[in-house]
Design an enzyme around this catalytic site. Sequence first.
Site, PDB file in Angstrom:
ATOM      1  N   LYS A   1       0.883  -1.164   0.000  1.00 24.54           N
ATOM      2  CA  LYS A   1       0.000   0.000   0.000  1.00 24.54           C
ATOM      3  C   LYS A   1       0.924   1.217   0.000  1.00 24.54           C
ATOM      4  O   LYS A   1       1.599   1.513   0.985  1.00 24.54           O
ATOM      5  CB  LYS A   1      -0.909  -0.011   1.231  1.00 24.54           C
ATOM      6  CG  LYS A   1      -2.021   1.042   1.185  1.00 24.54           C
ATOM      7  CD  LYS A   1      -1.497   2.379   1.655  1.00 24.54           C
ATOM      8  CE  LYS A   1      -2.530   3.476   1.547  1.00 24.54           C
ATOM      9  NZ  LYS A   1      -1.953   4.796   1.934  1.00 24.54           N
TER      10      LYS A   1
ATOM     11  N   GLY B   1       4.190   3.597  10.924  1.00 24.18           N
ATOM     12  CA  GLY B   1       3.518   4.892  10.860  1.00 24.18           C
ATOM     13  C   GLY B   1       3.043   5.338  12.229  1.00 24.18           C
ATOM     14  O   GLY B   1       3.627   4.978  13.256  1.00 24.18           O
ATOM     15  N   SER B   2       1.967   6.096  12.248  1.00 27.81           N
ATOM     16  CA  SER B   2       1.484   6.702  13.484  1.00 27.81           C
ATOM     17  C   SER B   2       0.786   5.687  14.380  1.00 27.81           C
ATOM     18  O   SER B   2       0.279   4.653  13.919  1.00 27.81           O
ATOM     19  CB  SER B   2       0.511   7.838  13.160  1.00 27.81           C
ATOM     20  OG  SER B   2      -0.706   7.315  12.637  1.00 27.81           O
TER      21      SER B   2
ATOM     22  N   GLY C   1      -3.064   5.622  13.379  1.00 29.16           N
ATOM     23  CA  GLY C   1      -3.324   4.904  12.140  1.00 29.16           C
ATOM     24  C   GLY C   1      -3.028   3.423  12.270  1.00 29.16           C
ATOM     25  O   GLY C   1      -3.802   2.568  11.817  1.00 29.16           O
ATOM     26  N   GLY C   2      -1.917   3.087  12.910  1.00 29.96           N
ATOM     27  CA  GLY C   2      -1.549   1.689  13.075  1.00 29.96           C
ATOM     28  C   GLY C   2      -2.525   0.946  13.957  1.00 29.96           C
ATOM     29  O   GLY C   2      -2.868  -0.214  13.681  1.00 29.96           O
TER      30      GLY C   2
ATOM     31  N   GLU D   1       4.627  -1.045  13.547  1.00 35.48           N
ATOM     32  CA  GLU D   1       5.517  -0.167  14.312  1.00 35.48           C
ATOM     33  C   GLU D   1       4.808   1.170  14.431  1.00 35.48           C
ATOM     34  O   GLU D   1       4.571   1.845  13.422  1.00 35.48           O
ATOM     35  CB  GLU D   1       6.863  -0.004  13.607  1.00 35.48           C
ATOM     36  CG  GLU D   1       7.829   0.868  14.385  1.00 35.48           C
ATOM     37  CD  GLU D   1       8.951   1.406  13.525  1.00 35.48           C
ATOM     38  OE1 GLU D   1       9.212   2.620  13.598  1.00 35.48           O
ATOM     39  OE2 GLU D   1       9.552   0.606  12.783  1.00 35.48           O
TER      40      GLU D   1
ATOM     41  N   CYS E   1      11.912   7.177  13.636  1.00 38.87           N
ATOM     42  CA  CYS E   1      11.202   6.464  14.696  1.00 38.87           C
ATOM     43  C   CYS E   1      12.086   6.220  15.910  1.00 38.87           C
ATOM     44  O   CYS E   1      11.584   5.933  16.994  1.00 38.87           O
ATOM     45  CB  CYS E   1      10.639   5.150  14.167  1.00 38.87           C
ATOM     46  SG  CYS E   1      11.858   4.107  13.355  1.00 38.87           S
TER      47      CYS E   1
ATOM     48  N   GLU F   1       5.146  11.319  22.023  1.00 41.91           N
ATOM     49  CA  GLU F   1       6.026  11.405  20.866  1.00 41.91           C
ATOM     50  C   GLU F   1       5.800  12.720  20.125  1.00 41.91           C
ATOM     51  O   GLU F   1       4.665  13.091  19.811  1.00 41.91           O
ATOM     52  CB  GLU F   1       5.786  10.237  19.905  1.00 41.91           C
ATOM     53  CG  GLU F   1       6.745  10.247  18.718  1.00 41.91           C
ATOM     54  CD  GLU F   1       6.534   9.094  17.760  1.00 41.91           C
ATOM     55  OE1 GLU F   1       7.492   8.735  17.046  1.00 41.91           O
ATOM     56  OE2 GLU F   1       5.409   8.550  17.710  1.00 41.91           O
TER      57      GLU F   1
END
Length: 494
Positions: free
Chosen positions: A165, A220-221, A224-225, A244, A281, A363
């Site tokens: 994606k 990603g965030s 979202g994850g 992650e 990250c 974060e």
Amino acid sequence: MSTGSESAMTFMVESVADTTAEEVDSIVEAAAGAAGPWAGMALADRARVLSGIADRLDAHAAELIPLAMLETHLAQPRLAGELKRTSFQLRMFAQLVLDGGFLDVRIDRADADWPMGAPRPDLRRMNIPLGPVLNFAASNFPFAFSVAGGDTASALAAGCPIIVKANPGHPALSRAVGRLLDEVIAECGAPRGTFGMVFGRDAGVRALLHPAVAAAAFTGSTAGGRALYDLACGRPVPIPFYGELGSINPVFVTAEAARARAAEIAAGLLIAVSSSAGQLCTKPGLVAVPEGSPLLAELIRTAPVPTGEMLNDQIADGFTRAVEQVRAHPDVRVLTGGGPGEALLLATTARAVLSDRDRLMREMFGPATLLVSYRDTAELLELARSVQGELTVSIFGEHADDTTRALLTAGAGAAGRVLWNSWPTGLSVTYAQQHGGPYPATTAPATTSVGTAAITRFLRPVVFQSVPDQLLPPQLRTENPLGVPRSLNGALAQ
């Protein structure tokens, strides 16, 4: 495919349309059709595909790097190094495939006198591919964690077709790299559907929910994850989701280290926070230092390191919101920086963090960090033990004493990688690497997304019991025609 800066500019001005629902279904079904043939290809042929992709990326560097610069604002040296890392890890996985050790072959021959009190049957165990894998590409590493990055390399190495994606932050680059993968896969005779790519949020969700997708990877965030993780777990048949999500990567500096190496630690911290505009990250987002430390004074008088531009407006907006939330705390002040192109150093106390952990252990994905002053060793250890769910914990110390041992123990309990007198950025791709950690750093703390152990995410073990030798996969046959490493009756077989 043409090469050179002219073609890169052409890719930039072309629009990349979202993949339709019908196209998503077709791509996933092609991957499902390729799963058996790709898994069944000889290991040497599978390795040839991985090496071929690496060679093709290197051959098109002059085209791909300018295109990545246009879409991500990252500098040419950073992108050149990242592309080298990407082709390196593809070749590393190719060698892993050729070795065959990832199959983890174990053979226990029948034993009528097995001491458990009953005969042992003939048992032969090996890893097999899960099936089609969906890879949600990252924004901050347009090569190494994107279309041909580590998740793609490890899935293909495991014998799984891969569907990427594409990240919306670099769609033209994603399409250019995807075309190179298509070329190599076709030239090597791999089955159609071994690689596919979709564009658009809805397309990614539809692919994730398709019953033929067997696993997914995400970088990603946290928001979202977690949303995608919940979808993966809520399917009629849940699938592994290797996400992650986020990490503040705390750093703990002992009083002795702060006194002995204030200038060295300050310089290293500024580089770690500023590199790639803090969009890593593993960027340290919280640094514990002793009250009254010369380290704080050193940071104030040291010239800021240029940060460069943010990847895109969405990430810049998210960074601004995160910084505002931390700065709004009554016990937080600006220590230094924060101007255009400068890293921002905020300061507070360990007491404030311990009393409002959720608000201050946050974060800030960008060039900012929070300096936390502690009063004594007891407060330092209390702060370290309050940390949970990190990719990394770093410790700067001078002596192997009870304090540093306690910090190491706390770090191992909270993170997947514990560092001594070194910064967590600059993650090495190697055999012993661990890039993962307890939630919310990742959704699967027992795995890694970097290094050769990443292949295990896309494999599952199968045992063949009392199956005639001629019906077994070649890797499990008595004569070991492929020469793969394996254990026999619990001992390494030669």
